[in-house]
Design a protein around this motif. Structure first.
Motif, PDB file in Angstrom:
ATOM      1  N   GLY A 145      35.768  38.048  47.692  1.00  0.00           N
ATOM      2  CA  GLY A 145      37.357  37.751  47.785  1.00  0.00           C
ATOM      3  C   GLY A 145      38.416  38.948  47.419  1.00  0.00           C
ATOM      4  O   GLY A 145      38.130  40.179  47.796  1.00  0.00           O
ATOM      5  N   SER A 146      38.904  38.814  46.457  1.00  0.00           N
ATOM      6  CA  SER A 146      39.760  39.508  45.850  1.00  0.00           C
ATOM      7  C   SER A 146      39.501  40.899  45.284  1.00  0.00           C
ATOM      8  O   SER A 146      40.143  41.987  45.057  1.00  0.00           O
ATOM      9  CB  SER A 146      41.108  38.855  45.093  1.00  0.00           C
ATOM     10  OG  SER A 146      40.063  38.586  43.871  1.00  0.00           O
ATOM     11  N   GLU A 147      38.159  41.068  45.341  1.00  0.00           N
ATOM     12  CA  GLU A 147      37.643  42.416  44.643  1.00  0.00           C
ATOM     13  C   GLU A 147      37.511  43.409  45.892  1.00  0.00           C
ATOM     14  O   GLU A 147      37.468  44.538  45.516  1.00  0.00           O
ATOM     15  CB  GLU A 147      36.110  41.974  44.081  1.00  0.00           C
ATOM     16  CG  GLU A 147      36.192  40.903  43.111  1.00  0.00           C
ATOM     17  CD  GLU A 147      37.065  41.322  41.704  1.00  0.00           C
ATOM     18  OE1 GLU A 147      36.997  42.374  41.410  1.00  0.00           O
ATOM     19  OE2 GLU A 147      37.713  40.348  41.255  1.00  0.00           O
ATOM     20  N   ILE A 148      37.524  42.831  47.119  1.00  0.00           N
ATOM     21  CA  ILE A 148      37.706  43.606  48.150  1.00  0.00           C
ATOM     22  C   ILE A 148      38.987  44.061  48.417  1.00  0.00           C
ATOM     23  O   ILE A 148      39.999  43.134  48.684  1.00  0.00           O
ATOM     24  CB  ILE A 148      36.924  42.990  49.323  1.00  0.00           C
ATOM     25  CG1 ILE A 148      35.609  42.669  49.009  1.00  0.00           C
ATOM     26  CG2 ILE A 148      37.087  44.113  50.605  1.00  0.00           C
ATOM     27  CD1 ILE A 148      34.612  43.609  48.714  1.00  0.00           C
ATOM     28  N   LEU A 149      39.618  45.296  48.127  1.00  0.00           N
ATOM     29  CA  LEU A 149      40.901  45.910  48.232  1.00  0.00           C
ATOM     30  C   LEU A 149      41.182  46.000  49.488  1.00  0.00           C
ATOM     31  O   LEU A 149      42.513  45.687  50.254  1.00  0.00           O
ATOM     32  CB  LEU A 149      41.251  47.154  47.163  1.00  0.00           C
ATOM     33  CG  LEU A 149      40.783  46.807  45.787  1.00  0.00           C
ATOM     34  CD1 LEU A 149      40.849  48.220  45.148  1.00  0.00           C
ATOM     35  CD2 LEU A 149      41.735  45.631  45.161  1.00  0.00           C
ATOM     36  N   ILE A 182      37.104  49.496  50.433  1.00  0.00           N
ATOM     37  CA  ILE A 182      37.657  49.956  48.880  1.00  0.00           C
ATOM     38  C   ILE A 182      37.336  48.492  48.158  1.00  0.00           C
ATOM     39  O   ILE A 182      37.899  47.651  48.448  1.00  0.00           O
ATOM     40  CB  ILE A 182      39.001  50.524  49.251  1.00  0.00           C
ATOM     41  CG1 ILE A 182      38.903  51.587  50.077  1.00  0.00           C
ATOM     42  CG2 ILE A 182      39.451  50.909  47.784  1.00  0.00           C
ATOM     43  CD1 ILE A 182      40.089  52.134  50.504  1.00  0.00           C
ATOM     44  N   VAL A 183      36.660  48.926  47.229  1.00  0.00           N
ATOM     45  CA  VAL A 183      36.622  47.789  46.004  1.00  0.00           C
ATOM     46  C   VAL A 183      37.080  48.028  44.609  1.00  0.00           C
ATOM     47  O   VAL A 183      37.453  49.222  44.538  1.00  0.00           O
ATOM     48  CB  VAL A 183      35.099  47.270  45.981  1.00  0.00           C
ATOM     49  CG1 VAL A 183      34.673  46.936  47.504  1.00  0.00           C
ATOM     50  CG2 VAL A 183      34.170  48.452  45.357  1.00  0.00           C
ATOM     51  N   LYS A 184      37.233  46.976  43.720  1.00  0.00           N
ATOM     52  CA  LYS A 184      37.652  47.103  42.456  1.00  0.00           C
ATOM     53  C   LYS A 184      36.596  47.671  41.780  1.00  0.00           C
ATOM     54  O   LYS A 184      35.407  47.232  41.954  1.00  0.00           O
ATOM     55  CB  LYS A 184      38.111  45.986  41.872  1.00  0.00           C
ATOM     56  CG  LYS A 184      39.517  45.514  42.547  1.00  0.00           C
ATOM     57  CD  LYS A 184      40.022  44.275  41.812  1.00  0.00           C
ATOM     58  CE  LYS A 184      41.045  43.717  42.271  1.00  0.00           C
ATOM     59  NZ  LYS A 184      41.566  42.652  41.686  1.00  0.00           N
ATOM     60  N   ARG A 185      36.765  48.844  40.848  1.00  0.00           N
ATOM     61  CA  ARG A 185      35.349  49.503  40.119  1.00  0.00           C
ATOM     62  C   ARG A 185      34.917  48.591  39.273  1.00  0.00           C
ATOM     63  O   ARG A 185      33.616  48.500  38.633  1.00  0.00           O
ATOM     64  CB  ARG A 185      36.036  50.861  39.367  1.00  0.00           C
ATOM     65  CG  ARG A 185      36.970  50.583  38.165  1.00  0.00           C
ATOM     66  CD  ARG A 185      37.184  51.688  37.633  1.00  0.00           C
ATOM     67  NE  ARG A 185      37.954  51.549  36.529  1.00  0.00           N
ATOM     68  CZ  ARG A 185      38.431  52.115  35.385  1.00  0.00           C
ATOM     69  NH1 ARG A 185      37.670  53.185  35.207  1.00  0.00           N
ATOM     70  NH2 ARG A 185      39.459  51.750  34.749  1.00  0.00           N
ATOM     71  N   GLU A 186      35.699  47.418  38.589  1.00  0.00           N
ATOM     72  CA  GLU A 186      35.209  46.579  37.508  1.00  0.00           C
ATOM     73  C   GLU A 186      34.083  45.675  37.991  1.00  0.00           C
ATOM     74  O   GLU A 186      33.233  45.335  37.296  1.00  0.00           O
ATOM     75  CB  GLU A 186      36.375  45.785  37.187  1.00  0.00           C
ATOM     76  CG  GLU A 186      37.731  46.288  36.316  1.00  0.00           C
ATOM     77  CD  GLU A 186      38.719  47.152  37.335  1.00  0.00           C
ATOM     78  OE1 GLU A 186      38.331  46.859  38.638  1.00  0.00           O
ATOM     79  OE2 GLU A 186      39.462  47.760  36.845  1.00  0.00           O
TER      80      GLU A 186
END
Length: 169
Positions: free
Chosen positions: A19-23, A35-39
């Motif tokens: 979901g929201s981890e995919i920027l 583009i994804v969150k590095r966390e």
């Protein structure tokens, strides 16, 4: 004909799972970039490798981009190129990394090829790969402490040639 990233099975599964981890997703010249969150990079990469409908089993390349002169925020992006040998698909995964906290999880436990790619990226850009089994320099001597592919590194160097190869040696 250019395909749209919104009707791609990789994008569909990533968005449904993370979901929201995919920027952002984009398709350019039939090349998919996510583009994804590095966390959550470890979970996302493990999912891409282990999901039987995706099966990105080959880490083709890993590098970084310094966006200093491109006015990119955050300054760095770690870039992974994956290929599914079974399905013949490719995907580029990017994870933004801020200069003030220049680190990201290592992928060396998922793909053995990440080991040297991460060492080279650390050496050239100064990005630390947390959990890497042997994060030391590959191409420059241990006395060299700078990161030569950063955009703020002088083109003519910082005098390291005199340290590495003293005159007359």
């Amino acid at each position: 004909m250019e395909k749209n990233s919104s009707d791609n099975p990789t994008v569909d599964k990533l968005k449904a799972t993370f979901g929201s981890e995919i920027l952002k997703t984009e398709m350019f010249r039939n090349q998919l970039t996510v583009i994804v969150k590095r966390e959550r990079i470890t979970e996302i990469m493990k999912f891409l490798k282990d999901d039987p409908e995706l099966s990105y089993d080959l880490l083709v390349d890993l590098t970084a981009v310094d966006g200093l002169t491109m006015d990119m925020h955050p300054r760095f992006q770690v870039v992974y190129h994956l290929r599914s040998m079974q399905f013949g698909r490719r995907v580029r995964i990017k994870a933004p990394v801020p200069e003030s906290d220049c680190k990201i999880a290592s992928m060396s436990s998922l793909w053995q090829t990440a080991n040297w790619f991460e060492r080279e990226t650390f050496e050239m850009y100064g990005i630390t790969f947390e959990g890497h089994p042997d994060l030391r320099r590959l191409l420059t001597p241990e006395v060299f402490k700078d990161y030569p592919l950063r955009k703020d590194y002088p083109l003519r160097g910082k005098g390291e040639r005199e340290v590495i190869l003293p005159e007359g040696s």
